[in-house]
Each structure stands twice: as structure tokens, then as C-alpha cells.
Design an enzyme around this catalytic site. Structure first.
Site, mmCIF file in Angstrom:
data_model
loop_
_atom_site.group_PDB
_atom_site.id
_atom_site.type_symbol
_atom_site.label_atom_id
_atom_site.label_comp_id
_atom_site.label_asym_id
_atom_site.label_seq_id
_atom_site.Cartn_x
_atom_site.Cartn_y
_atom_site.Cartn_z
ATOM 1 N N HIS A 53 0.836 -1.204 0.000
ATOM 2 C CA HIS A 53 0.000 0.000 0.000
ATOM 3 C C HIS A 53 0.872 1.256 0.000
ATOM 4 O O HIS A 53 1.747 1.405 0.855
ATOM 5 C CB HIS A 53 -0.906 0.009 1.227
ATOM 6 C CG HIS A 53 -1.964 -1.047 1.205
ATOM 7 N ND1 HIS A 53 -3.246 -0.821 0.746
ATOM 8 C CD2 HIS A 53 -1.932 -2.353 1.567
ATOM 9 C CE1 HIS A 53 -3.960 -1.929 0.845
ATOM 10 N NE2 HIS A 53 -3.178 -2.884 1.339
ATOM 11 N N ASP A 81 0.139 4.298 0.818
ATOM 12 C CA ASP A 81 -0.015 5.102 2.023
ATOM 13 C C ASP A 81 0.463 4.370 3.271
ATOM 14 O O ASP A 81 0.387 4.925 4.377
ATOM 15 C CB ASP A 81 -1.466 5.555 2.193
ATOM 16 C CG ASP A 81 -2.447 4.399 2.185
ATOM 17 O OD1 ASP A 81 -2.186 3.391 1.515
ATOM 18 O OD2 ASP A 81 -3.506 4.503 2.838
ATOM 19 N N HIS A 125 -9.111 -7.984 -1.342
ATOM 20 C CA HIS A 125 -8.717 -8.302 0.028
ATOM 21 C C HIS A 125 -9.754 -9.274 0.592
ATOM 22 O O HIS A 125 -10.937 -8.942 0.697
ATOM 23 C CB HIS A 125 -8.715 -7.043 0.891
ATOM 24 C CG HIS A 125 -7.468 -6.225 0.786
ATOM 25 N ND1 HIS A 125 -7.168 -5.475 -0.331
ATOM 26 C CD2 HIS A 125 -6.442 -6.023 1.659
ATOM 27 C CE1 HIS A 125 -6.018 -4.842 -0.127
ATOM 28 N NE2 HIS A 125 -5.553 -5.165 1.073
ATOM 29 N N GLU A 177 -8.558 -12.352 5.473
ATOM 30 C CA GLU A 177 -7.592 -11.874 6.461
ATOM 31 C C GLU A 177 -8.313 -11.710 7.802
ATOM 32 O O GLU A 177 -8.128 -12.488 8.732
ATOM 33 C CB GLU A 177 -6.965 -10.548 6.032
ATOM 34 C CG GLU A 177 -5.953 -10.025 7.042
ATOM 35 C CD GLU A 177 -5.515 -8.596 6.752
ATOM 36 O OE1 GLU A 177 -4.466 -8.204 7.280
ATOM 37 O OE2 GLU A 177 -6.221 -7.874 6.036
#
Length: 365
Positions: A26, A28, A209, A212
Site C-alpha cells: 500500500h 499510504d 482483500h 484476512e
């Protein structure tokens, strides 16, 4: 993948010099602490520390605190200083510089354009600023690294179609695909089915995603309902695998499907431990999944928050599992095969960079 008797267990320096491929990182989540301080001063954003070392320590402590609130607060600061074109371009440029110094030869860097428009930028201008930074850094690296963007939509927002259209509009100009991220529980990927169906009609690549913070239903929806090319993390696929006392293994239908279809798992060991998806590196599902020959890839997720790098991630696996150069090469080729890059370009990096790089390391003895 078990070590072979004639394979070399690498030194940390060899892991650093090995060619590496990164699919899940990522933008950021990888800023340099001093850059955050510089950019915060420019935009007047208050920080929890004004010294680079102290700020780095704050990020690490917050990410390791076990508190989701404190973990998410770290992104409040990185996103806040990425609200202008020059700031975003600087972060993107430094990201590539750091990855190149870490031996990464191909990377897909993801971020959510919708989170960088508070300063007045349009979505298109955000993507252009990232690409400017990437172009500057890759040119300076002299072809040692290839980088592509993945545009992320946030699961709890309603802009996924807009971001999917943006990804298609920038295809061939630096954007390789689409991603969806954010809290899994309560925000299933099927909420964004229109965006995924649009991407499929446009022959576009996307990852989701899944698996997780939430379990098998998240993985099942991402694959069977939404058609994900890859799974971001995917560690909870372990819940569909039974290991008997005698060591024999039985795969459930979903796990068998993921393995049979060679669906890539974007595994991020250090981050998974921080979020509670795994108790330790030694207990991380990557060990069993690798032994069972799932399409496992190794990634960093958020380099700042996890205080990690591709070298650190791979070295931790070498220490925990005794992985050899052959194993690291396998992870790397898995990732390059799974990249959202045209086939001929993937093959060129595998045959022209990855294989020769590992062969040279093996020749060192």
C-alpha cells in the site's frame, strides 16, 4: 516447499541481493518518516512526534498495539499528508526508490484514489501524480525495476464503480488493475458486484482483500461471486484444511479449488501477525500452504507500519522454515506469474531477471 539437500540456505545479504517481486504493497503504508514530517509541515497537519526516529517508533508501537483503532490511526496521518499533487508524486517516487534499493524488480503498488481528493484534486489528477512519481523513479533506476499501479476502492464506500472505470481508463498508462480493501466483516465484496462485472466485461484484472480479518465466506464470495484473479492475504483458507495427527492433510472443497485453479495468495506475514491473522512467523499458514504447493506469494502490505521490507519478509521465512534460494526463487516466480502484466512482459522478467539473478547467487556457493 521443502528444502532440498543440494539447495543453499541464503545469507541475509543474499536475500537482499536476490531479485524480488511484490504484488501487495500500500502506497499510504510505506512512507518514509522524515517525508511525513516534511509534508505535514507544509500542510499544517499535527503529528504525534516531530522527529523521524520517534515518529517511526510511534508507527511501529501503534501497529503492534493490538488495537485496531490505533492501527487505523496511523493511516490518518499518512493519508493526510498526501493531498496535493507534489506530495503524492514525492511519496510515489520515494516508494520506488526504496523498493529498488531492496532488490525488488517488479512491484504493483495499491492505494485508494478516493482518499486523496480532500485538497481539491480530481481522481484523475491523483492517478497522474502517482504515475509521475513512478516514472521519475523508474527512469532514475535505469530499468532495474518495473512498477504498476493498482487502484483500490474502499469496501465501506460507494465509489467502486467509479474507481473501476478509472482503472480501465488508465489501463496501459501505468495502471495494471483494481483492488478493493477495508473492513471485511459487514462489508462483503458482493456489495460491489456491479464493479467486478464491469471489470470482467472490460477484460481487466482485479484482486480482492479477502480471508484476512474474515474467514472462508469472504474468500468464497471473492472468487465465486466476484471472480477475483488473486486473493489479498487469503490466510484464512487454512480453515478449510485439516491436518491429522499423523500429518496427513485433507483439503476442503474451497481450498482444493483455490489450489487447483492456481489462484494466487498475496501473503503478508509481518502484517498478518499484527492484525492477528497469525500468531507468529513460525505458525503462519504460509508454511503449510507452501508445502502443499498453493500459489503462494510473499509481500509487505504496509512497510512503514510493519517496519518491514521484502528482504525482511523473506529473511524471516528463511529463519523460521529454513527456506533455501530455490524456495525464494519459487516464491518470486509465483509472484511474477501472477502479476497483472502482459504475458510476454512477465516472461521477460522471469527469464531475463529472476532466473539469472538466482542462478548467480547459487553460483556463489
Amino acid at each position: 516447499m521443502t528444502a532440498t539437500t543440494d539447495a543453499t540456505v541464503p545469507t541475509r545479504d543474499q536475500v537482499l541481493r536476490a531479485p524480488k517481486v511484490l504484488l501487495h504493497d500500500h502506497l499510504d503504508g510505506g512512507l518514509r518518516p522524515q517525508t511525513i514530517i516534511d509534508l505535514a509541515a507544509e500542510c499544517g497537519h499535527p503529528l504525534p512526534a516531530d522527529d523521524a526516529d520517534a515518529l517511526a517508533a510511534w508507527f511501529a508501537e501503534s501497529a503492534d498495539s493490538g488495537s485496531l483503532v490505533r492501527y487505523l490511526e496511523t493511516f490518518d496521518h499518512t493519508v493526510a499528508v498526501m493531498q496535493s499533487g507534489p506530495a503524492i508524486a514525492r511519496v510515489a517516487r520515494e516508494c520506488v526508490e526504496d523498493l529498488a534499493a531492496d532488490g525488488v524488480v517488479y512491484a504493483e503498488i495499491r492505494y485508494a484514489p478516493e482518499q486523496h481528493v480532500e485538497g481539491g484534486l480530481t481522481l484523475d489528477e491523483v492517478v497522474a501524480a502517482v504515475q509521475q512519481g513512478f516514472d521519475e523513479a523508474t527512469a532514475a533506476a535505469g530499468g532495474r525495476i518495473v512498477v504498476r499501479q493498482l487502484l483500490t476502492a474502499m469496501r465501506h464506500q460507494a465509489r467502486s464503480m467509479e474507481i473501476a472505470e478509472l482503472a480501465v481508463a488508465w489501463r496501459g498508462r501505468g495502471v495494471a488493475g483494481f483492488d478493493i480493501a477495508g473492513a471485511e466483516a459487514g462489508y462483503p465484496p458482493t456489495r460491489h458486484l456491479d464493479a467486478f462485472e464491469y471489470l470482467q466485461r472490460e477484460n481487466s484484472h482485479f484482486t480482492i482483500h479477502a480471508g484476512e480479518a474474515f474467514g472462508l465466506p469472504s474468500i468464497w464470495q471473492a472468487i465465486q461471486w466476484c471472480g477475483a484473479d488473486r486473493l489479498g492475504h487469503g490466510v484464512r483458507i487454512i480453515d478449510d484444511i485439516t491436518v491429522a495427527d499423523d500429518g496427513s492433510v485433507e483439503l476442503g472443497r474451497l481450498a482444493a479449488y483455490v489450489r487447483d485453479k492456481r489462484i494466487p495468495l498475496e501473503m503478508c506475514p509481518a502484517s498478518n501477525i499484527q492484525t492477528g491473522a497469525a500468531a507468529s512467523i513460525a505458525e503462519h499458514p504460509i508454511g503449510l500452504l507452501t508445502r502443499l504447493r498453493f500459489r503462494v506469494t510473499v509481500n509487505t502490505d504496509n512497510r512503514l507500519m510493519s517496519g518491514t521490507s521484502m528482504t525482511a519478509e523473506m529473511w524471516a521465512l528463511v529463519e523460521a522454515f529454513g527456506y533455501t534460494l530455490d524456495d525464494l526463487r519459487w516464491f518470486t516466480i509465483n509472484a511474477m506469474k501472477s502479476a497483472f502484466l502482459p504475458f510476454d512482459e512477465r516472461l521477460a522478467i522471469i527469464d531475463g531477471v529472476v532466473k539469472p539473478g538466482y542462478a548467480a547467487l547459487a553460483a556463489e556457493g
